[in-house]
Design an enzyme around this catalytic site. Structure first.
Site, PDB file in Angstrom:
ATOM      1  N   HIS A  77       4.850   5.069  -9.295  1.00  0.00           N
ATOM      2  CA  HIS A  77       5.461   4.277 -10.364  1.00  0.00           C
ATOM      3  C   HIS A  77       4.600   3.053 -10.641  1.00  0.00           C
ATOM      4  O   HIS A  77       3.620   2.792  -9.924  1.00  0.00           O
ATOM      5  CB  HIS A  77       6.880   3.844  -9.958  1.00  0.00           C
ATOM      6  CG  HIS A  77       6.952   3.106  -8.676  1.00  0.00           C
ATOM      7  ND1 HIS A  77       6.456   1.844  -8.496  1.00  0.00           N
ATOM      8  CD2 HIS A  77       7.430   3.481  -7.460  1.00  0.00           C
ATOM      9  CE1 HIS A  77       6.661   1.461  -7.257  1.00  0.00           C
ATOM     10  NE2 HIS A  77       7.231   2.444  -6.587  1.00  0.00           N
TER      11      HIS A  77
HETATM   12  P1  TYD Z   1      11.279   3.288  -4.376  1.00  0.00           P
HETATM   13  O1  TYD Z   1      10.602   1.970  -4.560  1.00  0.00           O
HETATM   14  O2  TYD Z   1      11.785   3.982  -5.603  1.00  0.00           O
HETATM   15  O3  TYD Z   1      10.324   4.224  -3.550  1.00  0.00           O
HETATM   16  P2  TYD Z   1       9.411   5.447  -4.059  1.00  0.00           P
HETATM   17  O4  TYD Z   1       8.767   4.970  -5.331  1.00  0.00           O
HETATM   18  O5  TYD Z   1       8.471   5.715  -2.942  1.00  0.00           O
HETATM   19  O6  TYD Z   1      10.363   6.579  -4.307  1.00  0.00           O
HETATM   20  O7  TYD Z   1      12.500   3.090  -3.373  1.00  0.00           O
HETATM   21  C1  TYD Z   1      13.328   4.173  -2.996  1.00  0.00           C
HETATM   22  C2  TYD Z   1      14.757   3.713  -3.047  1.00  0.00           C
HETATM   23  O8  TYD Z   1      14.981   2.690  -2.084  1.00  0.00           O
HETATM   24  C3  TYD Z   1      15.151   3.121  -4.395  1.00  0.00           C
HETATM   25  O9  TYD Z   1      15.744   4.087  -5.228  1.00  0.00           O
HETATM   26  C4  TYD Z   1      16.144   2.037  -4.017  1.00  0.00           C
HETATM   27  C5  TYD Z   1      15.814   1.670  -2.616  1.00  0.00           C
HETATM   28  N1  TYD Z   1      15.153   0.353  -2.473  1.00  0.00           N
HETATM   29  C6  TYD Z   1      15.936  -0.784  -2.317  1.00  0.00           C
HETATM   30  O10 TYD Z   1      17.174  -0.723  -2.337  1.00  0.00           O
HETATM   31  N2  TYD Z   1      15.323  -1.991  -2.131  1.00  0.00           N
HETATM   32  C7  TYD Z   1      13.977  -2.115  -2.110  1.00  0.00           C
HETATM   33  O11 TYD Z   1      13.430  -3.250  -1.919  1.00  0.00           O
HETATM   34  C8  TYD Z   1      13.155  -0.938  -2.301  1.00  0.00           C
HETATM   35  C9  TYD Z   1      11.667  -1.028  -2.294  1.00  0.00           C
HETATM   36  C10 TYD Z   1      13.798   0.255  -2.468  1.00  0.00           C
END
Ligand code: TYD
Length: 133
Positions: free
Chosen positions: A52
């Site tokens: 992303h």
């Molecule tokens: P995400 O940043 O979407 O990881 P990736 O891009 O590797 O899939 O994070 C995964 C999930 O974790 C996201 O849907 C919500 C949760 N999350 C939080 O609640 N707080 C945070 O600081 C982060 C980074 C993620």
């Protein structure tokens, strides 16, 4: 935002026979104020994370243990940074498409972020990223 604004930053190392120590300070070793940290661990072999870009969030990524790659793609160029030392980190400005892969067994990715978690700051669709950059 340009791939040229990505920076590998070497952190201080206090070498000591009792064990080494490194640290970072906001607006000093990294160019932003820290709002949040999170970490990625227990990644199964071959998995990919973080496909992303962010509209405003800036990050600093450290391999506290093991190694992994951070791969950037601005639609024209792909650039890969490998992190494998706990005293180096990667400064990632906002507005860049990236993913993380090639995680070694027991790797620990520690991420320092400039904003609260906010789903509306994410662009998760590469086409949309290309249209808006
Ligand atoms: P995400 O940043 O979407 O990881 P990736 O891009 O590797 O899939 O994070 C995964 C999930 O974790 C996201 O849907 C919500 C949760 N999350 C939080 O609640 N707080 C945070 O600081 C982060 C980074 C993620």
């Amino acid at each position: 935002m340009s791939l040229d604004e990505i920076k590998i930053i070497q952190l201080p190392r206090i070498l000591d026979e009792r064990g080494n120590l490194s640290f970072l300070e906001e607006n000093n070793h990294i160019p932003f104020t820290i709002r949040r940290t999170y970490w990625i661990y227990d990644v199964p072999g071959g998995e990919t994370r973080g496909g992303h870009s962010y509209k405003t969030n800036q990050e600093f990524i450290i391999a506290l243990s093991g190694s992994f790659d951070i791969v950037f793609n601005d639609g024209k160029t792909t650039r890969t940074y490998s992190l494998n030392r706990s005293y180096y980190g990667l400064y990632v400005p906002a507005g860049l498409w990236r993913h993380m892969d090639n995680f070694s067994t027991n790797s620990l990715a520690f991420i320092v972020a400039s904003t609260d978690y906010n789903e509306s700051d994410y662009i998760r669709d590469f086409k949309r990223y290309e249209e808006n950059k």
